[in-house]
Design a protein around this motif. Structure first.
Motif, PDB file in Angstrom:
ATOM      1  N   ARG A  89       0.819  -1.223   0.000  1.00 48.13           N
ATOM      2  CA  ARG A  89       0.000   0.000   0.000  1.00 48.13           C
ATOM      3  C   ARG A  89       0.851   1.271   0.000  1.00 48.13           C
ATOM      4  N   GLN A  90       1.965   1.234   0.693  1.00 49.40           N
ATOM      5  CA  GLN A  90       2.835   2.412   0.738  1.00 49.40           C
ATOM      6  C   GLN A  90       3.388   2.729  -0.654  1.00 49.40           C
ATOM      7  N   ALA A  91       3.821   1.710  -1.384  1.00 50.61           N
ATOM      8  CA  ALA A  91       4.324   1.919  -2.747  1.00 50.61           C
ATOM      9  C   ALA A  91       3.195   2.386  -3.667  1.00 50.61           C
ATOM     10  N   MET A  92       2.003   1.832  -3.478  1.00 50.13           N
ATOM     11  CA  MET A  92       0.859   2.243  -4.303  1.00 50.13           C
ATOM     12  C   MET A  92       0.541   3.721  -4.073  1.00 50.13           C
ATOM     13  N   ARG A  93       0.541   4.147  -2.811  1.00 50.60           N
ATOM     14  CA  ARG A  93       0.273   5.560  -2.502  1.00 50.60           C
ATOM     15  C   ARG A  93       1.359   6.458  -3.099  1.00 50.60           C
ATOM     16  N   ALA A  94       2.615   6.036  -2.973  1.00 49.95           N
ATOM     17  CA  ALA A  94       3.730   6.836  -3.504  1.00 49.95           C
ATOM     18  C   ALA A  94       3.614   6.977  -5.020  1.00 49.95           C
ATOM     19  N   GLY A  95       3.308   5.888  -5.719  1.00 51.52           N
ATOM     20  CA  GLY A  95       3.161   5.934  -7.173  1.00 51.52           C
ATOM     21  C   GLY A  95       2.009   6.818  -7.614  1.00 51.52           C
ATOM     22  N   LEU A  96       0.855   6.676  -6.944  1.00 48.50           N
ATOM     23  CA  LEU A  96      -0.305   7.508  -7.291  1.00 48.50           C
ATOM     24  C   LEU A  96      -0.024   8.987  -7.048  1.00 48.50           C
ATOM     25  N   LYS A  97       0.671   9.283  -5.952  1.00 48.61           N
ATOM     26  CA  LYS A  97       1.011  10.674  -5.645  1.00 48.61           C
ATOM     27  C   LYS A  97       1.879  11.268  -6.752  1.00 48.61           C
ATOM     28  N   LEU A  98       2.873  10.532  -7.196  1.00 56.22           N
ATOM     29  CA  LEU A  98       3.755  11.018  -8.265  1.00 56.22           C
ATOM     30  C   LEU A  98       2.979  11.243  -9.562  1.00 56.22           C
ATOM     31  N   LEU A  99       2.098  10.316  -9.885  1.00 61.44           N
ATOM     32  CA  LEU A  99       1.313  10.457 -11.119  1.00 61.44           C
ATOM     33  C   LEU A  99       0.373  11.656 -11.040  1.00 61.44           C
ATOM     34  N   LYS A 100      -0.220  11.887  -9.882  1.00 62.26           N
ATOM     35  CA  LYS A 100      -1.104  13.046  -9.709  1.00 62.26           C
ATOM     36  C   LYS A 100      -0.324  14.357  -9.747  1.00 62.26           C
ATOM     37  N   GLU A 101       0.967  14.284  -9.392  1.00 68.76           N
ATOM     38  CA  GLU A 101       1.845  15.462  -9.468  1.00 68.76           C
ATOM     39  C   GLU A 101       2.457  15.628 -10.860  1.00 68.76           C
ATOM     40  N   GLU A 102       1.910  14.876 -11.824  1.00 63.01           N
ATOM     41  CA  GLU A 102       2.296  14.957 -13.243  1.00 63.01           C
ATOM     42  C   GLU A 102       3.745  14.546 -13.495  1.00 63.01           C
ATOM     43  N   GLU A 103       4.196  13.543 -12.764  1.00 64.60           N
ATOM     44  CA  GLU A 103       5.520  12.959 -12.968  1.00 64.60           C
ATOM     45  C   GLU A 103       5.401  11.786 -13.939  1.00 64.60           C
ATOM     46  N   ILE A 104       6.551  11.313 -14.427  1.00 67.07           N
ATOM     47  CA  ILE A 104       6.607  10.067 -15.191  1.00 67.07           C
ATOM     48  C   ILE A 104       7.018   8.966 -14.223  1.00 67.07           C
ATOM     49  N   VAL A 105       6.222   7.906 -14.181  1.00 69.31           N
ATOM     50  CA  VAL A 105       6.558   6.744 -13.368  1.00 69.31           C
ATOM     51  C   VAL A 105       6.757   5.564 -14.311  1.00 69.31           C
ATOM     52  N   GLY A 125      -1.077  -4.734 -10.277  1.00 66.36           N
ATOM     53  CA  GLY A 125      -0.669  -3.427  -9.757  1.00 66.36           C
ATOM     54  C   GLY A 125      -0.602  -2.349 -10.814  1.00 66.36           C
ATOM     55  N   VAL A 126      -0.117  -2.698 -12.005  1.00 67.21           N
ATOM     56  CA  VAL A 126      -0.039  -1.688 -13.068  1.00 67.21           C
ATOM     57  C   VAL A 126      -1.443  -1.249 -13.485  1.00 67.21           C
ATOM     58  N   GLY A 127      -2.377  -2.181 -13.488  1.00 70.59           N
ATOM     59  CA  GLY A 127      -3.765  -1.837 -13.798  1.00 70.59           C
ATOM     60  C   GLY A 127      -4.366  -0.920 -12.752  1.00 70.59           C
ATOM     61  N   PHE A 128      -3.997  -1.148 -11.488  1.00 65.41           N
ATOM     62  CA  PHE A 128      -4.444  -0.275 -10.397  1.00 65.41           C
ATOM     63  C   PHE A 128      -4.004   1.160 -10.656  1.00 65.41           C
ATOM     64  N   PHE A 129      -2.713   1.358 -10.978  1.00 61.90           N
ATOM     65  CA  PHE A 129      -2.208   2.705 -11.263  1.00 61.90           C
ATOM     66  C   PHE A 129      -2.920   3.323 -12.464  1.00 61.90           C
ATOM     67  N   ALA A 130      -3.119   2.529 -13.500  1.00 59.72           N
ATOM     68  CA  ALA A 130      -3.742   3.034 -14.728  1.00 59.72           C
ATOM     69  C   ALA A 130      -5.179   3.487 -14.487  1.00 59.72           C
ATOM     70  N   LEU A 131      -5.900   2.772 -13.640  1.00 62.44           N
ATOM     71  CA  LEU A 131      -7.304   3.097 -13.391  1.00 62.44           C
ATOM     72  C   LEU A 131      -7.497   4.191 -12.351  1.00 62.44           C
ATOM     73  N   ARG A 132      -6.605   4.266 -11.375  1.00 55.50           N
ATOM     74  CA  ARG A 132      -6.785   5.176 -10.252  1.00 55.50           C
ATOM     75  C   ARG A 132      -6.122   6.533 -10.426  1.00 55.50           C
ATOM     76  N   SER A 133      -5.373   6.721 -11.491  1.00 55.47           N
ATOM     77  CA  SER A 133      -4.706   8.011 -11.691  1.00 55.47           C
ATOM     78  C   SER A 133      -5.176   8.638 -12.995  1.00 55.47           C
ATOM     79  N   PRO A 134      -5.006   9.940 -13.130  1.00 55.83           N
ATOM     80  CA  PRO A 134      -5.378  10.611 -14.379  1.00 55.83           C
ATOM     81  C   PRO A 134      -4.274  10.553 -15.431  1.00 55.83           C
TER      82      PRO A 134
END
Length: 192
Positions: A89-105, A125-134
């Motif tokens: 969960r910690q890595a998921m939160r960190a990845g989503l935060k970066l994507l919402k801050e318009e970073e490249i992950v 996990g990659v699907g989670f990031f793809a669906l939960r971030s803009p």
């Protein structure tokens, strides 16, 4: 430190390989990007971001952060740990935060290197990031033997339209399958 490392790796790749890059224009200049690639070699992470004008952040297996030199270097170049084999969960939160801050992950959806060069199954996990971030989801294909002075072909595909999957609340597994299918299309299109 990131830009110094990027310069050194870019120089390394240019000196020891014949690098051809296709599709850099598919990386948006000002949006979050989930950059999803196949994984065939330990040199894939630095290659994926070496020729981009934007900083690329990576999820890296947590074990790497326990090694003395890497424990210091990886955070300096923007990598963050993920515990494999569990829902981190910690890595998921960190990845989503970066994507919402318009970073490249940059992520490798298979979760590990392919031993035979064939594309494996993507993890949810990659699907989670793809669906939960803009973020835009950009598939990428790396083709190389990584033998000195051999050719490396790095292809950045067009962003995948994830909105239909987001609208109908598709599962992370379904989104992952869509991403892996796009990577496979690139591999099939550009293989020798």
């Amino acid at each position: 430190m990131y830009w110094t490392g990027q310069f050194l790796f870019r120089t390394f790749f240019r000196l020891f390989f014949r690098v051809k890059i296709i599709g850099k224009e598919n990386i948006p200049a000002d949006k979050g990007v989930l950059l999803c690639s196949n994984h065939i070699n330990n040199l894939d992470p630095p290659l994926l971001g070496a020729f981009l004008k934007r900083k690329t952040r990576y999820m890296a297996k947590a074990e790497l952060f326990e090694l003395p030199v890497l424990k210091f270097l990886l955070p300096k170049v923007g990598a963050f740990p993920i515990k494999r084999g569990s829902s981190d969960r910690q890595a998921m939160r960190a990845g989503l935060k970066l994507l919402k801050e318009e970073e490249i992950v940059g992520v490798f959806p298979e979760g590990t290197r392919s031993r035979d060069g064939n594309l494996g199954k993507g993890l949810a996990g990659v699907g989670f990031f793809a669906l939960r971030s803009p973020a835009d989801v950009v598939p990428c294909a790396i083709m190389s033997t990584y033998k000195p002075f051999s050719k490396i072909l790095l292809v950045y595909g067009e962003p995948i339209d994830m909105q239909k999957l987001r609208d109908r609340k598709a599962s992370p597994e379904e989104a992952s399958e869509e991403i892996m299918a796009s990577i496979k299309q690139l591999l099939d299109k550009y293989k020798k």
